[in-house]
Design a protein around this motif. Sequence first.
Motif: not given
Length: 500
Positions: A21-41
Amino acid sequence: MPDRNITEHSNQLHQLLVSVSRHFYVQKNGMLKYQEKPVEVNIKNYPKSKKEHLVYYILRDHFSGSFVFEVTTTNFLIPLADFLYYGWSNGTEEKYLWGMPDFLYVPRLISSPELLAGLKRLGVEVLNPPSGFASGIRIVRDIEDQINFYVLVNTVDHRPENIARHKEKIYEYMLNLNFGDNKFKKWLDNLPAGHPKKTPEYKDFVKCFAAASGRAAGIPVVNPSPADEFTGLKKYVEKTVENEVFSSSNREFSAEKLRRAQELIYDAWEAESRQRRLYLARRALKISPYCADAYVLLAEESRDPQEVRELYEKGVQAGRLSLGDLFFKKNAGKFWLILETRPYMRALAGLADSLWKTGQRQQAIGHYKEMLRLNPNDNQGIRYILAACLLEEEMDDDLGALLNQYEGDISCFMHYNRALWSFRTSGGSNEQSDAYLAEALESNSHVPAYLLGKKKIPYCLPDYYALGSEEEAVIYAERAKKAWQKTPAALVWLARHLPE
């Protein structure tokens, strides 16, 4: 070899896709975060990212569009052989695709000699997908939209593990299972003779991928220690999370920690943004898992009925543990007047409401009765809700006892409920039931319009009401309309007694 864009039947060609995913990642607290700007990954360069990204595994039938998918993270990648076996085997789990295809699109990014050799041994011919693999890009986008809606918007448990609870809803939407364009039905109806091809037993299937240490980009091809039998993909997608705030804890009770946690909930109730309220509630539970109001707040922020019930259940459990059994024995009859009981009572009211809405009505009624036993003064107005529940369930004896207990109540709720109860138990219109109805009409003249359908009950109910007001009528009608409708001739009787 099929045309790159045309297939003639189901299971002729499947498409394999593994996408970071270029938008969803897991934060340190274990919760999902959606990032509007896409990550080149992507699956090859993700180790350079400092974040734990979601990863989508998708197996799609080219002809019908039916598919299976799984979601994990870059920290817990699924071996490709396990995912392919999951997609092609026909086990007990409800799936929308199975059986080995004649051909398989394998993107170059996840291709490897070990993977290709294993597929060849299984009799599946490998093709490279067309440039861009447009259909794969669309399906990832659509899955991400659904995850955003069902997990981040509708629920408060934003851990990646929570996605599994909503997979069926995602399938239902994306395969249009309840509408005309049913991709799964198209897949079923267009399987030719000899399909779906039976998949070998898991042990034999994995042996086809001989090199246990082989990897396709960063993905393992097989588990280095495969089991003799397939145990599903849960071991890859369901992880134990440290300090998980949604499960009960056996940590030692501390009144001071509970006080600090409760202060955060007071702040949360005043917070304007949902994100801030969720953050404060989770933080409160980390300080003290006995903070019942934290569970109440989370339940109020959720739109998922199952999650709402579970959160209220945990709130009730936390509240009861924080008070202790002896407290209940000593103070039954004067709850709510004691400030410490209120989080428990709020959680119990929420639990009863969620049980009623999900069809567990007798359990809900039992909880409402328990609340009146603990606090007969009923500062929360539970008697009004219970009366409507008893009416709808046709528990006339219980309702009669409740009406007697609160005989002096002057609200329209009890007046109209007493009139309907009398009509039902005394054989219809008579001097007594007519007198009760006259008292009800005098207490609030706005009610009949909503019960008779002359006015629509608004979707959003009023937050406050005054005796005799239209807001009071709306709240009563929303709770009691079904009971009036279920009682033969009751609405005709009501309409007949309206003033000219």
